[in-house]
Structures are given as C-alpha cells and as structure tokens.
Design an enzyme around this catalytic site. Structure first.
Site, mmCIF file in Angstrom:
data_model
loop_
_atom_site.group_PDB
_atom_site.id
_atom_site.type_symbol
_atom_site.label_atom_id
_atom_site.label_comp_id
_atom_site.label_asym_id
_atom_site.label_seq_id
_atom_site.Cartn_x
_atom_site.Cartn_y
_atom_site.Cartn_z
ATOM 1 N N CYS A 121 0.844 -1.209 0.000
ATOM 2 C CA CYS A 121 0.000 0.000 0.000
ATOM 3 C C CYS A 121 0.877 1.256 0.000
ATOM 4 O O CYS A 121 0.519 2.259 -0.621
ATOM 5 C CB CYS A 121 -0.907 0.034 1.227
ATOM 6 S SG CYS A 121 -2.429 -0.910 1.070
ATOM 7 N N LYS A 125 -0.048 3.185 -3.153
ATOM 8 C CA LYS A 125 -1.064 4.193 -2.837
ATOM 9 C C LYS A 125 -0.481 5.411 -2.105
ATOM 10 O O LYS A 125 -0.688 6.541 -2.526
ATOM 11 C CB LYS A 125 -2.163 3.567 -1.952
ATOM 12 C CG LYS A 125 -2.977 2.490 -2.649
ATOM 13 C CD LYS A 125 -4.120 2.021 -1.761
ATOM 14 C CE LYS A 125 -5.004 1.019 -2.467
ATOM 15 N NZ LYS A 125 -6.132 0.593 -1.646
ATOM 16 N N GLU A 228 -6.814 -0.032 7.018
ATOM 17 C CA GLU A 228 -6.663 1.176 6.215
ATOM 18 C C GLU A 228 -5.464 1.029 5.290
ATOM 19 O O GLU A 228 -4.478 0.385 5.640
ATOM 20 C CB GLU A 228 -6.401 2.402 7.120
ATOM 21 C CG GLU A 228 -7.555 2.797 8.028
ATOM 22 C CD GLU A 228 -8.547 3.725 7.327
ATOM 23 O OE1 GLU A 228 -8.376 3.988 6.123
ATOM 24 O OE2 GLU A 228 -9.503 4.155 7.998
ATOM 25 N N CYS A 229 -5.530 1.688 4.150
ATOM 26 C CA CYS A 229 -4.384 1.713 3.226
ATOM 27 C C CYS A 229 -3.244 2.551 3.794
ATOM 28 O O CYS A 229 -2.100 2.417 3.378
ATOM 29 C CB CYS A 229 -4.750 2.398 1.914
ATOM 30 S SG CYS A 229 -6.246 1.856 1.172
ATOM 31 N N GLY A 230 -3.590 3.489 4.665
ATOM 32 C CA GLY A 230 -2.591 4.437 5.158
ATOM 33 C C GLY A 230 -2.897 5.847 4.677
ATOM 34 O O GLY A 230 -2.245 6.806 5.058
#
Ligand code: SF4
Length: 251
Positions: A121, A125, A228-230
């Site tokens: 991620c 992302k 969460e992706c961060g």
C-alpha cells in the site's frame, strides 16, 4: 511542503464547525471557492466517492479529480471509472506508482500484498498520493466517521498533518443509509460489485465478499489487523522508500 499552515488552525476549526451541519454540496462549494485551483479529490470509486463525483459534476465545481490506479483494480472498477467520466463529462486522472507490477515483483518479490501489505500500500497508494498532494493546498476525501475507528474523529475540515495540507471531508457526518438514499434519488452510477457482496471495493487481491452481519469493511485485507491503506491514518508519515517516485500522469 511549507511548514507554515496555509490556513491558521483556529480559523480551520471555526470554519469546520460552521460547515458541520451544511449539506455536502455546500461544503464542496465552499472548499472549491477557497482553494481552487489547488484542490483535488482522490476517489476510490466507492458509493461515497460516486456521490461526491455527482455533486462535483452536476455543479461543475473546479475540483481536480484523480484516482490511485494501483494496477490491481477490478475490471468493474475500470468500467465504472469510464462510466462516471462520460456521465459527468469530467476527467478522472490516473495517478500511478513509480513501480509497475513487474518492477515491484522483480525488486521486492512476487505478490508483495500477501507478505507485506503495508509496504505494498505504501508503494502503490501512499507514495503516489503524497507526491500528488504536494502540489495542492487542499484535498477532498469521501470518508465517513462511522466507517472505521481511525475515521471516527474526522472533521469536516482538518489539517492533514501526514500530507501537509487541508483535508475536506464533506460526507463525514453521513451514514451509509444517507449515501445509498442519495445514490438512488440521483441515479448515481456505482460499482456492480456492491450487489454481489462487496460493500467496500479496493484492489483485487485484498478484497473479498462480506457475509451477512459482517462489518462492511470486513472483506478488506481479510484475516489481517490492517483496516486502512494508510491514506487516512492519523500517525506520522512512514518513511518513503528511496528512489520510488510516481510516473508522469498520462491519463
Ligand atoms: Fe497492495 Fe492490497 Fe494495498 Fe492494493 S490494497 S496496494 S494490492 S496491499
């Protein structure tokens, strides 16, 4: 990124309180009027994101729209992306990671998402978003307070310490029921995967269907603590990998 906040924190808190009970369209319009052209909306094509796209598109708000194209999106997500562009006559830019999937596999091994999803991620992302937001003063997100523990304290307007700009959350006070009511009333295009048991859709390898009674986000990174992706975490930014810079945006 400037260490001097663009908007003083007290002013931001006051503005956020004033906007707390306003309709999301009004919040978007106020944010666009204050920050355009240095304001962007990062959509992941969830129902909330599609609702905001409807508002941005119908009111022709000057907000740049982009999505993080990890290279691992569902084909249905790509179809929805094109449908939304056509319906609202706007461009949704692709923001891509520095490493394509082959490069990631060759440098860090195949299927990194299975061994180290936080790193995956981070590369696919968080780093591309970080680079994209460096050129903006504010970003719009589609988060709601009741989605995750991390999001429960979110405000309509807040300083995003992680990315160093103002974060605008027009739907923060909405529930899922309000979102779906808006989708139906305005006939907003949404992913067909939602009616196949995927209330929350991310990358293909990390998204699974949800059983009745499960949390709507239970299908994301199933079996892991990760939720969460961060992108919306509140802690400090993790150290970015050296030499991984996003590609030029071509789409
Ligand atoms: Fe990688 Fe999964 Fe994160 Fe997508 S959601 S970037 S595949 S770990």
């Amino acid at each position: 990124m400037s260490s001097q906040p663009l908007v003083p924190t007290d002013d931001l808190l006051d503005a956020s309180r004033r906007l707390e009970n306003r309709a999301p369209e009004a919040i978007l319009a106020a944010a666009a009027s204050r920050f355009a052209p240095r304001i962007g909306f990062a959509t992941g094509f969830g129902p909330e994101g599609c609702v905001l796209l409807d508002m941005i598109g119908r009111h022709r708000l000057p907000i740049d729209v982009f999505t993080l194209d990890t290279g691992l999106l569902f084909p249905e997500t790509h179809e929805l992306w094109r449908r939304l562009e056509s319906r609202y006559r706007l461009r949704i830019r692709a923001v891509r990671p520095a490493l394509d999937l082959a490069g990631q596999a060759s440098q860090l091994g195949d299927r990194l998402w299975e061994r180290d999803p936080d790193r995956c991620c981070g590369i696919r992302k968080v780093e591309p978003l970080h680079a994209e937001l460096a050129g903006l003063d504010a970003w719009v997100t589609a988060i709601r307070r009741d989605q995750t523990r991390d999001r429960a304290a979110a405000q309509v307007l807040e300083r995003d310490a992680r990315f160093g700009l103002v974060k605008v959350n027009p739907l923060v006070a909405w529930t899922s029921a309000l979102v779906w009511d808006y989708v139906r009333r305005h006939d907003v295009p949404v992913s067909p995967l939602h009616s196949l048991g995927y209330p929350s859709v991310g990358c293909r390898p990390c998204t699974s269907p949800v059983r009745p009674g499960e949390d709507p986000r239970a299908g994301r990174w199933r079996g892991r603590e990760k939720t969460e992706c961060g992108l919306h975490a509140r802690g400090p930014m993790p150290t970015l990998a050296q030499g991984l810079r996003p590609k030029e945006r071509t789409e």
